[in-house]
Enzyme design. Structure first.
Site, short mmCIF file in Angstrom:
data_model
loop_
_atom_site.label_atom_id
_atom_site.label_comp_id
_atom_site.label_asym_id
_atom_site.label_seq_id
_atom_site.Cartn_x
_atom_site.Cartn_y
_atom_site.Cartn_z
N CYS A 389 32.18 10.80 -56.19
CA CYS A 389 33.30 11.63 -55.76
C CYS A 389 33.20 12.97 -56.46
O CYS A 389 32.22 13.26 -57.15
CB CYS A 389 34.64 10.95 -56.06
SG CYS A 389 35.01 10.74 -57.82
N HIS A 550 33.70 4.85 -29.46
CA HIS A 550 33.65 3.39 -29.51
C HIS A 550 35.06 2.87 -29.74
O HIS A 550 35.96 3.61 -30.13
CB HIS A 550 32.71 2.92 -30.63
CG HIS A 550 33.01 3.49 -31.97
ND1 HIS A 550 32.69 4.79 -32.32
CD2 HIS A 550 33.61 2.96 -33.07
CE1 HIS A 550 33.06 5.04 -33.56
NE2 HIS A 550 33.62 3.93 -34.04
#
Length: 632
Positions: A389, A550
């Site tokens: 991060c 999707h």
């Protein structure tokens, strides 16, 4: 202005604030050790400390004036342009420090990133223009000259502005204190923390003011205005008492992390799940500050991190009762107010609602599953996974700890799971798990690794993905021998490629892809609605002119078998500000969609601009077939 436009603008503002806040965290969190060292020495040796010593007390002064601002400046510059940006950021920060008689934390937060940005732009401008053999000379002199110029500008320009701003803030705060209105500061501080501006407020504004006050009075309330863990603990307790489902079950662990670890970010999603709880944390903060003001509490130095342990460590003699009362009152009031809202809520908390809130906490637009993942783990044994991060602490550390425990329980004790800051990812990392919004930076820093992109570091399906891939690898030899298991040899057929389609709306194009999946026998009609809902939740545009619509998890039962369809729109389909020329409609049985997504992403990443242009405009279905069939 329409409601939709207003909501979009509000979302954009929140996203910008969260991004800004995370960047500030990236400057502050890696240097928490320096704050602790300074606070520890200050608490011990100043005249009002636990072991007053005039000689040793001299150590703390240079730390607050020089060491910590220089570290902040380096971290800010490095976040923008790695080590080179950090060096120039440090030089520039020295200028702003030299021109001030107060700790220049805010000045460092300005000059560090600015210097890194300007250095990066300069290098980009002269790239490929340096005569061979002069690279080192030019690089060193350019960094020195730019750093020196920025140091002077900081000394004569930025420093005085920050000093003036500090003077205004100090006068304003002193006026509020004199009027007995200091508790009202919580109206700004508590909501700003939820937007990840806690480091900007605490270390950029409150700490410098607190240092000045502590030098005069031996302690300062400003150090506790943001660091008090009481308001957050109160909200977590309320969920524990009256919440339901995952929101209730997850709070004990969150309370430990928040109270003892000092990671306040852990309670932010619980507030975002019910924004009305902002009232609770504000009320708790105000009550705590009022108590602190009434009893005369305060800390000697900043509490970093904001844990109860750090608060007690920085508490001077005679202020223990006041500071504990501040914490307890804030906790009780916050809990009482939050309990009312949680009890009367008609909506039962579920794992899904908490998941959505945690996504909003990380970044309001982060709603959806793994955006793109590439976890092939083939060809070598998996031994090294890294969570990355901005700062390499906090959320990534929690995620790494959670995955490490799961893998060990599953018997994979040989797999190392660590956490790191982007920019310091180990070169031997095989898999890097990072936030989808940090993907580009992570991939640039560790191109050798496979990347899993998540929307939340602690609540995700990374473990399931890893286990699925490890299981798949055990079958590689069998698959190579021609035993295809439940999968077809290819998930794409030439008959499922459509060329030269006319541009339509995004929704119409996604519907067309869904109908093609239905026609091919991959899915039932209900899958189309799931595709549209997925798109409404998070864009399926993945870059390079490609979108991969999707269905959402709720329509998994409508999938008959894994397969893809490819629709070509030479003139493009608008996905927000992006344009997709290729839509790859995906249906993945069980977890197949993850590998399909990964393979498509990895394959498209290899395409040059010329190859992409060919895919966008070709009239030969075989060109698209060769590209996407080979990807799966």
């Amino acid at each position: 202005m329409s409601t939709a436009t207003s909501s979009a603008q509000s979302l954009g503002f929140q996203e910008a604030m969260q991004k800004f806040g995370r960047f500030l965290s990236g400057m502050v969190l890696p240097n928490i050790g320096a704050f602790i060292a300074w606070g520890f020495l200050t608490a011990l040796f100043i005249p009002t400390g636990w072991l007053p010593n005039e000689y040793l007390a001299q150590v703390g002064g240079p730390m607050s004036k020089w060491l910590i601002p220089l570290l902040l400046g380096y971290s800010g510059g490095a976040a923008v342009y790695k080590h080179r940006g950090g060096v120039v950021g440090t030089i520039a920060t020295a200028g702003v420090i030299a021109g001030a008689d107060i700790p220049m934390f805010l000045g460092a937060m300005i000059m560090g990133p600015l210097a890194g940005y300007l250095m990066k732009k300069f290098d980009a401008a002269i790239e490929d223009k340096i005569p061979t053999g002069f690279e080192m000379l030019v690089n060193n002199f350019s960094a020195g000259i730019l750093g020196g110029v920025l140091a002077v500008l900081a000394f004569v320009g930025v420093g005085p502005v920050v000093l003036a701003a500090n003077g205004v803030l100090r006068s304003g705060v002193e006026g509020i204190v004199a009027a007995g209105l200091l508790p009202l500061a919580s109206v700004i501080i508590e909501p700003a923390k939820i937007l990840f501006l806690n480091n900007a407020i605490n270390h950029g504004v409150l700490s410098p003011l607190g240092i000045q006050q502590a030098e005069e009075f031996g302690k300062s309330m400003f150090f506790l205005l943001e660091a008090n863990p009481g308001p957050g603990l109160g909200v977590l307790l309320a969920y524990w008492f009256f919440g339901k489902g995952m929101a209730k079950d997850s709070t004990p662990g969150a309370m430990i992390i928040h109270l003892l670890g000092g990671i306040h970010e852990i309670y932010f999603p619980y507030v975002l799940m019910k924004p009305v709880l902002l009232i609770a944390v504000i009320a708790g903060g105000m009550a705590g500050v009022a108590t602190l003001q009434l009893l005369g509490g305060g800390l000697i130095a900043p509490s970093s991190p904001g844990s109860i342990i750090a608060v007690l460590a920085m508490t001077p003699k005679g202020a223990f009762i006041a500071n504990m009362a501040d914490f307890l009152v804030a906790t009780v009031v916050s809990c009482a107010v939050a309990s009312v809202f949680i009890k009367v809520s008609a909506t039962e908390e579920s794992g899904e609602s908490l998941e959505e809130a945690k996504a909003a906490m990380q970044e309001r637009k982060q709603r959806g599953q793994v955006a793109v993942s590439a976890v092939r783990i083939s060809g070598s044994e998996l031994t090294n996974i890294v969570y990355a991060c901005d700062a390499g602490m906090g959320s990534s550390a929690l995620g790494a700890a959670s995955l490490r425990k799961k893998l060990r329980n599953a018997g994979y004790t040989h797999i190392s799971v660590t956490n790191a800051a982007i920019g310091n990812i180990p070169k031997d990392a095989q898999i890097v798990v990072t936030h989808e919004k940090l993907a580009q930076r992570a991939m640039e820093d560790s191109p050798q690794a496979e990347h899993i992109l998540v929307r939340n570091f602690t609540q995700n399906d990374v473990f399931e993905q890893i286990i699925a891939r490890l299981s798949e690898n055990k079958m590689d030899g069998v698959m190579a021998a021609g035993q295809s298991g439940s999968r077809e040899k290819h998930v794409l057929d030439l008959t499922n490629i459509q060329l030269g389609l006319k541009s339509v709306s995004k929704e119409e194009a996604i519907t067309a892809a869904g109908k093609a999946l239905v026609k091919a026998g991959f899915v039932d009609e209900g899958y189309i609605e799931g595709m549209l809902k997925r798109e409404a939740d998070i864009s399926t545009y993945v870059g390079k002119g490609i979108a991969i619509p999707h269905g959402e998890a709720a329509v998994k039962d409508t999938i008959r078998q894994s397969g893809i369809v490819v629709l070509q729109y030479p003139e493009g389909i608008k996905f927000g500000n992006d344009t997709a020329h290729i839509l790859v409609g995906i249906a993945g049985k069980d977890n197949d969609h993850l590998s399909i997504l990964a393979n498509i992403a990895a394959t498209m990443d290899e395409c040059s601009d010329d190859e992409l242009e060919k895919l966008y405009n070709t009239k030969d279905a075989n060109v698209l077939y060769e590209r996407f069939a080979l990807a799966n």
